[in-house]
Enzyme design. Sequence first.
Site, mmCIF file in Angstrom:
data_model
loop_
_atom_site.group_PDB
_atom_site.id
_atom_site.type_symbol
_atom_site.label_atom_id
_atom_site.label_comp_id
_atom_site.label_asym_id
_atom_site.label_seq_id
_atom_site.Cartn_x
_atom_site.Cartn_y
_atom_site.Cartn_z
ATOM 1 N N LYS A 14 0.849 -1.209 0.000
ATOM 2 C CA LYS A 14 0.000 0.000 0.000
ATOM 3 C C LYS A 14 0.872 1.242 0.000
ATOM 4 C CE LYS A 14 0.865 1.234 4.515
ATOM 5 N NZ LYS A 14 1.712 2.371 4.865
ATOM 6 N N ASP A 142 -2.014 -1.524 10.978
ATOM 7 C CA ASP A 142 -2.430 -1.449 9.571
ATOM 8 C C ASP A 142 -2.730 -2.830 8.966
ATOM 9 O OD1 ASP A 142 0.148 -2.331 9.359
ATOM 10 O OD2 ASP A 142 0.825 -0.784 7.955
HETATM 11 O O1 C5P Z 1 0.768 -1.429 15.202
HETATM 12 P P1 C5P Z 1 2.174 -1.567 14.766
HETATM 13 O O2 C5P Z 1 2.937 -2.548 15.607
HETATM 14 O O3 C5P Z 1 2.325 -1.813 13.307
HETATM 15 O O4 C5P Z 1 2.863 -0.167 15.017
HETATM 16 C C1 C5P Z 1 4.256 -0.023 15.154
HETATM 17 C C2 C5P Z 1 4.547 1.137 16.071
HETATM 18 O O5 C5P Z 1 4.154 2.362 15.442
HETATM 19 C C3 C5P Z 1 3.774 1.091 17.374
HETATM 20 O O6 C5P Z 1 4.479 0.398 18.359
HETATM 21 C C4 C5P Z 1 3.633 2.566 17.728
HETATM 22 O O7 C5P Z 1 4.811 2.997 18.350
HETATM 23 C C5 C5P Z 1 3.576 3.257 16.369
HETATM 24 N N1 C5P Z 1 2.200 3.594 15.958
HETATM 25 C C6 C5P Z 1 1.566 4.653 16.555
HETATM 26 N N2 C5P Z 1 0.295 4.991 16.171
HETATM 27 C C7 C5P Z 1 -0.344 4.306 15.203
HETATM 28 C C8 C5P Z 1 0.294 3.213 14.572
HETATM 29 C C9 C5P Z 1 1.572 2.883 14.968
HETATM 30 O O8 C5P Z 1 2.121 5.300 17.441
HETATM 31 N N3 C5P Z 1 -1.567 4.672 14.852
#
Ligand code: C5P
Length: 299
Positions: A14, A142
């Site tokens: 994406k 995501d």
């Molecule tokens: O959810 P995911 O593990 O993919 O996200 C990686 C990191 O990105 C999270 O640990 C967080 O620090 C940050 N993040 C965030 N806000 C979001 C998505 C991700 O702060 N909406």
Amino acid sequence: MAAERSIARAAFAKINLDLRVRGVRPDGYHELHTTFQSIALADALTFTHAAGPFHIVCDDPRCPTDRRNLVWRAAELVWKAARRRGAPREAIVTIAKRIPMQAGLGGGSSDAAAALRALAVLWGVKLARDRLHRMAAAIGADVPYFLEGGTVRGLDRGDRLVRLADIPRAWVVLVVPGFGVSTKEAFAWWDHDGQAGQAGQARLAMHAARDGQEGKNKSSNDLQAVVARRHPLVTTLVEALEHHGAFQASLSGSGSAVFGLFTRKFEAERAARALAGARRQVLITRTLGRAECRRLAAK
Ligand code: C5P
């Protein structure tokens, strides 16, 4: 449900057509307003029923094949949903990695979404749509998007989804610099730059208003400025894509990839040639509508 022996899936990448960071949530995540868009660049995965412990094989040595790989986390969740005990077994996943990593293109998340669906079929477990969505959100913010594909508005952590109509098809030039950006780090930079960033934006707006060019320096992606502060090449690449005719150009997600959108193929090809460089990867692809994305995923 009849168990199958082997399943092949394409996991599409994406880009983020826009990304607004609205603030920090009580859980430490950031409140987002973003628009996800599928592109015709995919990892190729196969899920094969086999005796023995679960394992992942990947053709790219930089890609982890242990629990750090989100496919592994997907496998643990589906195994549990299948009411099987202990660590996952009886499946081998091969990944042909085509989506650049740490680039803001969602490769790991897309692989995980494909794994949730395929392993459920392989292990004969039926998962309702809501449950699948919750499992995806538990893997990463995501991941739920990749169960949908196409053009989708992402709210909250990026995991509350509103499907949108497909945008008119566009050509996409992706420029992937030689460095990667971790999403966690990019959001930490956003937190760090918060105060200075806002003051900076206000100053920028004042100068822009004075020069009569409001909006010119405003990216459609709020993470672009904080990433570009550490990696100035990002700004250079975005400006080069605009200069070479992109009708929109910005960082994708938290980067490091930048993309430019073009109406015509020859313009995209011309821009890609102009941006070629030794320490970066330049790819030409196109946007994918939801139906096409789903059809190609299972081909
Ligand atoms: O959810 P995911 O593990 O993919 O996200 C990686 C990191 O990105 C999270 O640990 C967080 O620090 C940050 N993040 C965030 N806000 C979001 C998505 C991700 O702060 N909406």
